[in-house]
Write a protein that holds these residues in place. Sequence first.
Motif, PDB file in Angstrom:
ATOM      1  N   GLY B  13       4.299   1.524   4.545  1.00 50.76           N
ATOM      2  CA  GLY B  13       5.112   2.364   3.813  1.00 50.76           C
ATOM      3  C   GLY B  13       5.849   1.376   2.503  1.00 50.76           C
ATOM      4  O   GLY B  13       5.997   0.464   2.685  1.00 50.76           O
ATOM      5  N   ASP B  14       5.982   2.392   1.384  1.00 56.23           N
ATOM      6  CA  ASP B  14       6.750   1.711   0.186  1.00 56.23           C
ATOM      7  C   ASP B  14       7.575   2.887  -0.511  1.00 56.23           C
ATOM      8  O   ASP B  14       7.471   3.905  -0.108  1.00 56.23           O
ATOM      9  CB  ASP B  14       5.914   1.077  -0.605  1.00 56.23           C
ATOM     10  N   LEU B  15       8.387   2.098  -1.200  1.00 56.16           N
ATOM     11  CA  LEU B  15       9.017   3.181  -2.169  1.00 56.16           C
ATOM     12  C   LEU B  15       8.357   3.079  -3.659  1.00 56.16           C
ATOM     13  O   LEU B  15       7.671   2.288  -3.963  1.00 56.16           O
ATOM     14  CB  LEU B  15      10.473   2.693  -2.300  1.00 56.16           C
ATOM     15  N   ASN B  16       8.441   4.307  -4.195  1.00 61.38           N
ATOM     16  CA  ASN B  16       7.561   4.507  -5.449  1.00 61.38           C
ATOM     17  C   ASN B  16       8.402   3.851  -6.416  1.00 61.38           C
ATOM     18  O   ASN B  16       9.571   3.412  -6.580  1.00 61.38           O
ATOM     19  CB  ASN B  16       7.671   5.873  -5.999  1.00 61.38           C
ATOM     20  N   THR B 334       8.490   0.582   6.881  1.00 59.51           N
ATOM     21  CA  THR B 334       8.200   0.615   5.337  1.00 59.51           C
ATOM     22  C   THR B 334       8.962  -0.849   4.733  1.00 59.51           C
ATOM     23  O   THR B 334      10.207  -1.176   5.427  1.00 59.51           O
ATOM     24  CB  THR B 334       9.099   1.797   4.601  1.00 59.51           C
TER      25      THR B 334
END
Lengths: 398, 398
Positions: B13-16, B334
């Motif tokens: 998972g990652d942040l935009n 994430t």
Amino acid sequence: MEKGILLIMDGLGDLNNKKGKTPLSASKKKNLDRMAGEGILGMLSPIGRGNIPGSDTSHLTLLGYPYWEYYCGRGPLEALGSGIKLREGDVAFRANFATVEKGKIMDRRAGRIPTSLGRKLEKKIKKIKVNGAEVLFRSTVEHRGVLILRGKGLGACVSGTDPHAHVQVPKSRALEKGSEKTARILNEFTKKAMAALCRAEENKGRKLPANAVLCRGAGAYRKIEPFAKRHGFNGACIAGGALYKGVAEYIGMDVLHVEGATGTSKTDLKSKARHAVAALRNHDFVFVHIKATDNCSHDKDAKCKQKIIERVDRELVPALKKTGANIIVSGDHTTASCTGKHTGHEVPLLCWGPGFRKDSVKKFDEFYCMEGGLGHIDGWDLFPVMANAMGKGKKVGT
Amino acid sequence: MEKGILLIMDGLGDLNNKKGKTPLSASKKKNLDRMAGEGILGMLSPIGRGNIPGSDTSHLTLLGYPYWEYYCGRGPLEALGSGIKLREGDVAFRANFATVEKGKIMDRRAGRIPTSLGRKLEKKIKKIKVNGAEVLFRSTVEHRGVLILRGKGLGACVSGTDPHAHVQVPKSRALEKGSEKTARILNEFTKKAMAALCRAEENKGRKLPANAVLCRGAGAYRKIEPFAKRHGFNGACIAGGALYKGVAEYIGMDVLHVEGATGTSKTDLKSKARHAVAALRNHDFVFVHIKATDNCSHDKDAKCKQKIIERVDRELVPALKKTGANIIVSGDHTTASCTGKHTGHEVPLLCWGPGFRKDSVKKFDEFYCMEGGLGHIDGWDLFPVMANAMGKGKKVGT
């Protein structure tokens, strides 16, 4: 590190009217809707799916203190919120000035007496002595007040004297062993309060004299792990209602004095906004509470609730947004404007700010939130979600 | 009966980013997207909503051993993963070769020494004797190693000697009663290791000599119910990183040796694929771990993470898919490429195979998965979902 704001509009959720609208969905709220478009939505079950929250259990849980472990009854929270410093073991009650005739409850709010009258009557109550404990009493807003019994061997498992019905004032009873003394003292107090109030000058000429004090929500106060220690960052509370200030005091947040914050529909939202923005300077987390939405629902006035939401959108939300903090907007429960009662329906939830993901939903209400990217979330999971967005969550493991 | 494969891309998972993209959403991954179209998606909270998982707590939980009951600290897992057989009560630490000058930590990785140097220095460390326990030490990859203390009366509640900061090497302290002996022995070991390493030939001429061993992640090993007994079917682990092999060893999976599986971005994915397919012949369940995605995030290199995902899609996924097994693809947490840190945001989840339903979502990333038919799922619920898809779940009641 990022800051966080939790904005709770009390009883925000509602059921749809015949036109399929709720106060939130009917309201014009361009700022909240813009935040919805920029943020992520969901549905909140403050104390678990279908369960009907009280405001006290819900707020404790939403602020990271799950109710099943930390709820101590309404009395201590109201007492703390009215500025009384409690001691470990104090037993506190929420109290009402009421009208009683020949022992029967005629109006459990004594016609909602003005706060000023409550203050005067408080002086009579304070003179009451009972056997085996100290009595502390404070009138708060209108007919509301708190009673504290301080002494040794006081249990808190007693029935109240306010049955919410037109019946004879019931005697308090011990519901568990160890609370007999408390019940006896409460009954002694109730009798002496009636005697003192029926002689009160201030009641002369009143159609609904405030001639009794009814008590409920018994709870024993205990110290708990304070907010900053538990969460690793500090928090401030901006609220008008005593119960909410009490919850914040109980969990060790800084309860700020906000002029104009009344816990009513006349509350000064701009003052609240200013104080919230200022509080962020020396606090990581600010909890802002709006009571008026719930008051309208309890009065079955959906239109009034809608107007409050619109005022919040205009007068409070823009200032909070400008801080750039992570903001969560939700309610502590659904209050159905058609019945005036709390329900266990989910509450719309909006999360906005640098620490949140973004979903594709564009508006903030009970229907759009069902499709939100956060899905369905229980109240005890909300604070970890906020702490994580703030970059201040706790890592478990390596 | 159906087989099952759990493919974990570590820190998937990652942040935009500013363009609204994550490494997963930006990646070309036709095989995973095709599986998304044929399968069912969701969002995974490995250790509960908002909580920030370590890789160890998360993997235990995802494999059916909830962390709150089974997590024994990082040390034993690293030790098991490096091939050391632990005995009940052994206290193990994750260890680093480090550079210390006048007692102060200059580089806690000694400039990331090569694995070959670690092997040589290991011999010096192994000669160390301490009072009251046996010392076992093994160097693993680059600056990494594990220290085991074996003896009677060793508690594991001690502070480590690796504070992740440029400070004096701290003394280990007992954090609970019963761990005093462990702290004393660790301090004795630390001193003797420094003495042994500063004399080592191998350090001569090095700008950052590996002249100290810093320890953290203390944990006491205990035997737990093995995988096959607990779940009713057997499982194999295909991983490069020691920690993941350690988790699998701890819970009694068969840890396969896979040539070319390095736990780095140079890992041989085709070799992993071949071994996974082969493992399905005599195992019902295969856990395949890819570490490189997380490494890239920790290095704040979103592009690198994207490339790893694309390689996994090309080199690993088709072979797994061809087996016809039920496949779950997700991450253990994430990791935000912008900060290089684990976060508590949900992780995209993809379930595909004969035992899963199908939803209408067509792509696999953080945004599409929000709309997935599985909704939002906690880590401890994932294994039952997999076992059920495999037709091997446990019925409760009749």
